[in-house]
Design a protein around this motif. Sequence first.
Motif, PDB file in Angstrom:
ATOM      1  N   SER A 178      13.925  29.526  80.126  1.00  0.00           N
ATOM      2  CA  SER A 178      14.886  29.264  81.217  1.00  0.00           C
ATOM      3  C   SER A 178      16.153  30.118  81.140  1.00  0.00           C
ATOM      4  O   SER A 178      16.914  30.167  82.091  1.00  0.00           O
ATOM      5  N   THR A 179      16.374  30.763  79.995  1.00  0.00           N
ATOM      6  CA  THR A 179      17.526  31.657  79.893  1.00  0.00           C
ATOM      7  C   THR A 179      17.046  33.081  79.645  1.00  0.00           C
ATOM      8  O   THR A 179      17.149  33.597  78.527  1.00  0.00           O
ATOM      9  N   PRO A 180      16.517  33.746  80.679  1.00  0.00           N
ATOM     10  CA  PRO A 180      15.932  35.079  80.477  1.00  0.00           C
ATOM     11  C   PRO A 180      16.936  36.084  79.898  1.00  0.00           C
ATOM     12  O   PRO A 180      16.548  36.926  79.083  1.00  0.00           O
ATOM     13  N   ALA A 181      18.212  35.954  80.302  1.00  0.00           N
ATOM     14  CA  ALA A 181      19.192  36.932  79.809  1.00  0.00           C
ATOM     15  C   ALA A 181      19.298  36.868  78.283  1.00  0.00           C
ATOM     16  O   ALA A 181      19.382  37.898  77.609  1.00  0.00           O
ATOM     17  N   ASN A 182      19.317  35.650  77.735  1.00  0.00           N
ATOM     18  CA  ASN A 182      19.388  35.502  76.282  1.00  0.00           C
ATOM     19  C   ASN A 182      18.106  35.984  75.612  1.00  0.00           C
ATOM     20  O   ASN A 182      18.139  36.567  74.529  1.00  0.00           O
ATOM     21  N   THR A 183      16.961  35.706  76.251  1.00  0.00           N
ATOM     22  CA  THR A 183      15.681  36.150  75.707  1.00  0.00           C
ATOM     23  C   THR A 183      15.681  37.662  75.559  1.00  0.00           C
ATOM     24  O   THR A 183      15.256  38.216  74.552  1.00  0.00           O
ATOM     25  N   LYS A 184      16.202  38.319  76.595  1.00  0.00           N
ATOM     26  CA  LYS A 184      16.198  39.779  76.620  1.00  0.00           C
ATOM     27  C   LYS A 184      16.916  40.345  75.395  1.00  0.00           C
ATOM     28  O   LYS A 184      16.509  41.362  74.834  1.00  0.00           O
ATOM     29  N   LYS A 185      17.997  39.653  74.983  1.00  0.00           N
ATOM     30  CA  LYS A 185      18.766  40.129  73.831  1.00  0.00           C
ATOM     31  C   LYS A 185      17.941  40.114  72.545  1.00  0.00           C
ATOM     32  O   LYS A 185      18.195  40.875  71.626  1.00  0.00           O
ATOM     33  N   HIS A 186      16.979  39.197  72.469  1.00  0.00           N
ATOM     34  CA  HIS A 186      16.195  39.042  71.243  1.00  0.00           C
ATOM     35  C   HIS A 186      14.832  39.732  71.313  1.00  0.00           C
ATOM     36  O   HIS A 186      14.049  39.637  70.382  1.00  0.00           O
ATOM     37  N   LEU A 187      14.540  40.372  72.435  1.00  0.00           N
ATOM     38  CA  LEU A 187      13.220  40.977  72.609  1.00  0.00           C
ATOM     39  C   LEU A 187      13.384  42.496  72.703  1.00  0.00           C
ATOM     40  O   LEU A 187      14.170  42.973  73.517  1.00  0.00           O
ATOM     41  N   PRO A 188      12.643  43.274  71.869  1.00  0.00           N
ATOM     42  CA  PRO A 188      12.705  44.730  71.995  1.00  0.00           C
ATOM     43  C   PRO A 188      12.341  45.144  73.432  1.00  0.00           C
ATOM     44  O   PRO A 188      11.561  44.458  74.089  1.00  0.00           O
ATOM     45  N   ALA A 189      12.903  46.243  73.882  1.00  0.00           N
ATOM     46  CA  ALA A 189      12.728  46.671  75.276  1.00  0.00           C
ATOM     47  C   ALA A 189      11.256  46.771  75.684  1.00  0.00           C
ATOM     48  O   ALA A 189      10.880  46.339  76.775  1.00  0.00           O
ATOM     49  N   ASP A 190      10.406  47.313  74.785  1.00  0.00           N
ATOM     50  CA  ASP A 190       8.978  47.443  75.110  1.00  0.00           C
ATOM     51  C   ASP A 190       8.371  46.105  75.460  1.00  0.00           C
ATOM     52  O   ASP A 190       7.590  45.966  76.398  1.00  0.00           O
ATOM     53  N   GLU A 191       8.735  45.138  74.630  1.00  0.00           N
ATOM     54  CA  GLU A 191       8.151  43.819  74.820  1.00  0.00           C
ATOM     55  C   GLU A 191       8.690  43.160  76.072  1.00  0.00           C
ATOM     56  O   GLU A 191       7.965  42.520  76.825  1.00  0.00           O
ATOM     57  N   TRP A 192       9.992  43.291  76.323  1.00  0.00           N
ATOM     58  CA  TRP A 192      10.595  42.737  77.540  1.00  0.00           C
ATOM     59  C   TRP A 192       9.917  43.323  78.783  1.00  0.00           C
ATOM     60  O   TRP A 192       9.551  42.603  79.708  1.00  0.00           O
ATOM     61  N   ASP A 193       9.711  44.641  78.762  1.00  0.00           N
ATOM     62  CA  ASP A 193       9.093  45.297  79.911  1.00  0.00           C
ATOM     63  C   ASP A 193       7.688  44.765  80.169  1.00  0.00           C
ATOM     64  O   ASP A 193       7.285  44.565  81.304  1.00  0.00           O
ATOM     65  N   GLU A 221       1.387  49.274  71.072  1.00  0.00           N
ATOM     66  CA  GLU A 221       0.720  48.033  70.728  1.00  0.00           C
ATOM     67  C   GLU A 221       1.776  46.957  70.475  1.00  0.00           C
ATOM     68  O   GLU A 221       2.736  47.188  69.747  1.00  0.00           O
ATOM     69  N   LEU A 222       1.579  45.769  71.093  1.00  0.00           N
ATOM     70  CA  LEU A 222       2.580  44.708  70.958  1.00  0.00           C
ATOM     71  C   LEU A 222       2.022  43.519  70.168  1.00  0.00           C
ATOM     72  O   LEU A 222       0.829  43.235  70.236  1.00  0.00           O
ATOM     73  N   PRO A 223       2.915  42.846  69.431  1.00  0.00           N
ATOM     74  CA  PRO A 223       2.454  41.760  68.557  1.00  0.00           C
ATOM     75  C   PRO A 223       2.475  40.393  69.240  1.00  0.00           C
ATOM     76  O   PRO A 223       3.148  40.193  70.252  1.00  0.00           O
ATOM     77  N   ASP A 224       1.725  39.440  68.652  1.00  0.00           N
ATOM     78  CA  ASP A 224       1.860  38.041  69.051  1.00  0.00           C
ATOM     79  C   ASP A 224       3.040  37.461  68.259  1.00  0.00           C
ATOM     80  O   ASP A 224       3.667  38.172  67.468  1.00  0.00           O
TER      81      ASP A 224
END
Lengths: 349, 427
Positions: B350-365, B376-379
């Motif tokens: 529910s707080t995507p902005a905060n999630t983005k801070k903790h997720l590498p750009a590749d994964e966010w995209d 290759e992205l991890p689980d």
Amino acid sequence: MGPVRQCRIGPNFLKAAARRRHLMSKVNEYHHAGLIGGQPEADDKTVVAKIRHTEEGFSTAWLVTPASIWLILFLVIPLVSIIVFSFWENTPQGLKPAFSLEFYGEYFYTEGFFDVEAKRFLLPSVFIRTLGSTIYFTLTTMVLCLIVGYPIAFFLAMQVQAFKFQLALFLLCMVPFWTSYLIRAVAWLPMLGRRGLINQALLGMGIVDKPVSFLFYSEFGYTMALVQIYVVLCIGPIFFSLAKIPKDILEAATDMGATPFQIFREIIGPMSMPGVAIGMIFIFVVIMGEFATAVVVYGGKTSTAGTVILNYYGIANYPFAAVNALMLMLAMVIGIVVILRIVDIRKEL
Amino acid sequence: MTVKKGKTSSGALSNISRRKFMGTAATVAAAGTITGFPNIVQAAEPIRAIGLGVSIINEIQSRAAKDVGFKIRGQAMGYGALFGKTLNQNDQYEVSECYFDMFDVMIPSGVFQPIDTHRIKDWDKVSNLTKTGMLTPGSQVGQGDAPVRQIWVDKDGKRTDGPSRYISALPGWHNADSLGYNPEETGRSIDSWAELFSSDFKGRVALLNIPQVGAMDAAMGMEALGLIKFGDKGNMTRPEIDVLVDFLIKKKKEGHFRAFWETFGQSVNLMVSGEVVLQSMWSPAVTAVNAEGIPCIYASPKEGMRGWHGAISISKKATGKKLDQAYEYLNWWLDGWAGAFVARQGYYMSTPANTKKHLPADEWDFWYEGKPAAKELPDPFGNPLVKKGAVRDGGSYEQRFKKIAVWNSIMSENDYLVKRWTEFLTS
């Protein structure tokens, strides 16, 4: 209870039993070889001494205490609470203690009751029908287990002479039990599935041009899996009661000119009835409460009494889940009573 | 409801911690110093959280414990058990990580206490999906128990007409489910729920066997076929349920359904083994099928998807220090670490902005923007999950939630639905 009476042991059985008792009194003096053969008898003095020792050491009350505590804690109390819950009300604010027969009514009630247009009485309620289909699958499996299991037990007990081979083969029967229940159920998929072994073979031999699907997620596959999973439950008891039959009686019967069929009908059959009854009770009780196989092997395409309980548990309607559980239990008790009326286990053991 | 193969809960953790603490305390006492003080703070009474395997995962609660300074004793259970315990035993938990579709039952029952948004640090960062029902302006709110219809309450926990200082539960992880299909077997792309009943796939279709959810998937199919127009698919009337179930029984007797599945794993197996070519499916399950090397596409039906939303609630019985701890734990959920963790399972926070801070750009995209994986992205546990170049079906987060047809719901006629569903399965 009419048909049940008919099923009861006929005069032949009674005759055989009388004859057996007579023979037994004679052969009791002998010791028999085999897995369950008679034990070397202790002389009277030791027996008396042992009994005395038991009486002095632990009184009966002490001996039954652990089991009683266990049963009261984990059987009687839960059972009583299920009965109590079944009368409670399920309100929007949660469960409410009450004495309400609402859910018992719900169990039996069918809306409409009489279909005016079709001029016929409607089917029994969906819950009774579900219980009915559960009983249907259970009985089918019991019959098939008997057909498959009895010859195996017979072979083990009668044809295999050496004790170590008996034991080895019996353990072999138990091999499927070494893996978890779920693996046994899931393992049918590579065999019966659309891309399974049988379909590959049929396709390869050109018998069919596309995979057949009646093998799995079907009544056929379901029944077959139930038989495979539970047949061992009846092989064991039947084997034990067959192994207890003194070989001398069979020899005597042969000497007196009885045909193998006569021997089976008069001696082996009747004497193995307790094993058959115990095996059938095991299978009956387990499959009546079964719900996982229906999901894994039948793809959830049928409802068992067990899945209904789970469904209502799932929506936190505990009183109705309890009513369903009690009805299932009632059906099981009736089933066991019927089996025990056909065969008197106590007398035979 | 998406139940990913849950990791074990951390029920046993507290014992260990207590033993460890006692050991520490003994050492400290023996040494006769007061250096043990921080340990005592650390070993503050744990709080209890219950939930599904989606949110109660050892890694999540132990990380939370590290960040907030006290243990969270998590207990993962099935949906039914969670529902029952939340409703009937609110003295057995401080926090229930449940779902907004339960709230037609939970709000009137008064088992929760209203949450004061003034005590939620990042409340202004919580997206509009739950506040207005629209993630982006102009989105479709969707029928059924949409979070926006369940969230607003007054300080006594009674529903209010619109926004208020108090909420029934803190919005958490969420997703939208639809159909999964094997494109090689169907031979065409699936873009409508109507395909669920297409005779082309007779005998190769599976449906979700959770009555409340399965019925809605089927209802979407019937509606897309033009057979019936439901007033509210999330709250059907008895006649509507009858029409639906009678149709399902007819289809079942024709042999249309191959199976009905109940768990995440079953749906994956059905697709991987080739038994089924089209079924109602959860998004992470599609990823799991692909990981087995079997082609599987997550459809974006033109009618919209079926949404569901996690709701972190506080028991009415939580007071004093425990209540403060519960608020701390809630705030931690919004902080971003947890959002990144659940993103790797395919869920949104529910707080995507905060999630983005903790997720590498590749994964966010990949997870949020619907772009091809740059590598290759991890689980969540660090194992490779997504191959380079893979694209998440269903598009970006915004696309997915722009058109929610219906939200998971518990209908007023739930008991009747379950009864008729039983009949459907028995028939």
